[in-house]
Design an enzyme around this catalytic site. Sequence first.
Site, PDB file in Angstrom:
ATOM      1  N   CYS A  81       0.779  -1.241   0.000  1.00 27.49           N
ATOM      2  CA  CYS A  81       0.000   0.000   0.000  1.00 27.49           C
ATOM      3  C   CYS A  81       0.811   1.293   0.000  1.00 27.49           C
ATOM      4  O   CYS A  81       0.696   2.111  -0.918  1.00 27.49           O
ATOM      5  CB  CYS A  81      -0.943   0.008   1.201  1.00 27.49           C
ATOM      6  SG  CYS A  81      -1.850  -1.530   1.477  1.00 27.49           S
ATOM      7  N   HIS A 149      -2.378   7.068   4.670  1.00 27.51           N
ATOM      8  CA  HIS A 149      -1.252   6.148   4.866  1.00 27.51           C
ATOM      9  C   HIS A 149       0.115   6.768   4.578  1.00 27.51           C
ATOM     10  O   HIS A 149       1.110   6.058   4.469  1.00 27.51           O
ATOM     11  CB  HIS A 149      -1.442   4.889   3.993  1.00 27.51           C
ATOM     12  CG  HIS A 149      -0.803   3.661   4.558  1.00 27.51           C
ATOM     13  ND1 HIS A 149      -0.659   2.488   3.843  1.00 27.51           N
ATOM     14  CD2 HIS A 149      -0.275   3.407   5.780  1.00 27.51           C
ATOM     15  CE1 HIS A 149      -0.077   1.577   4.579  1.00 27.51           C
ATOM     16  NE2 HIS A 149       0.171   2.108   5.767  1.00 27.51           N
TER      17      HIS A 149
END
Length: 473
Positions: A81, A149
């Site tokens: 990710c 993130h």
Amino acid sequence: MNLFPRSIMHSLIHCLGIILVSTSFQLHAAEKPNIVFFFIDDLGWTDLGYMGSEYYETPHIDALAEQSMIFTDAYANAPNCAPSRACLMSGKYTPRHGIYTVGDPARGNNKQRKLEPIENETVLADEFVTIAEALQGNGYTTASMGKWHLGDDPKTQGFDINIAGREWGSPSGGGYHSPYKYPELVNEEPGEYLTDRLTTEACNFIKDNQEGPFFLYLTHYAVHTPIQGKEELVAKYQQKQATENHNNAKYAAMVESVDDSVGRVLDVVKECGLDDNTIVLFFSDNGGYGGATSNAPLRGAKGMLYEGGIREPLLIKWPGVTAANQRCSEPVIGIDLYPTLLEMTDTPTPSGVELDGLSLCSLLRDHESSLDRPALFWHFPCYLQGKGDPHGGPFRTTPAGAIRMGNWKLIEWFETGRRELYNLESDLGEETDLSKSHPEDLKRLHDAMVEWRNAVNAPIPTTPNPQYRADRK
């Protein structure tokens, strides 16, 4: 009494009409297109109906595909990710920003790692000008909704609005069902589904900003673990005939919720009369998680540099430009979307910024054209625990790099120096290693990869791990 003969009056009226039409056209032409970017987490290449799934139901995404250019050979910049997202936002390959993996680069059993991995950054540094900052400078209202993130708050990186974005990589702290507490998204009442709520927030943003231009980055946590679907959808798929590769009812429910999100958001775009002036992108940050779905016929899954870990679904709808339901087989990658959006919106490249990607606009205008790019590259000098290593090890991947050049793909493993060569045109599943039978192609690709590493200062781990035990099973 008329001051002008009738013929002169008609001419004046005619000229005035031309001026008004011309002015109207210029105002319309000057309108900047809105952008809706669906960025899905861990969605596999074949997890959609238009990509062949007979178990997962995605009618809204399939309908979008019929209006879009379908990129069959699109890639994430990394197999997991955070680095993929950092590349997307910065327009740069991983060695440029130093985010190579999620969290600790030395994941897994310490005694089973031969090398000390390269240190990893976890926050996208402020020095990088994101695509959101570039668009913001061109008059766009920008919103990030969902997974970020890359630091504490996307508002420090060019977003006017942040809903539910932090440094978190998954919603595992509160799951997909409320009660939960995210930035600007709190619900103490039980039962709300996170994907639905993010969609509602996205729809409200479009309504509130329909005068435009806006950039909506709807970056769902779904379909990342924990695998949690809405009960009624899980029950639906438990009653449905599964297929060999797609058979997880909870995961299927999550995929359908994402599809519902796409449908709801695009319905609001139409209701606001923005359909003809809104660019839509649909993409995934890495391959499907092997514990939830299969990426077959691709080899591997999330966390690997095989195709199953990095090849992604990509749709781009550019009204008035892209031909409907066209398939483009040109290899493209996440860093290409930054310069693409700049060109689509007539946004200048920020001062001092050099982008590693290429604009896809020429492909969107003509799917048979070529970018004339020598190759695509991946650099992952880290360890990821979990099953999947094809050589019998305990890792999904050990430190490695990869290159795709034309239909050829090379993977190099830094622990052992092993090199694997595949021809993706004839071997999409990467089953037959051609490194010994095609030494010239092997050398050609490896030389290009080494040259690229030198150009971007890509660090290769070489320090032995003193805790490594060769006899450790």
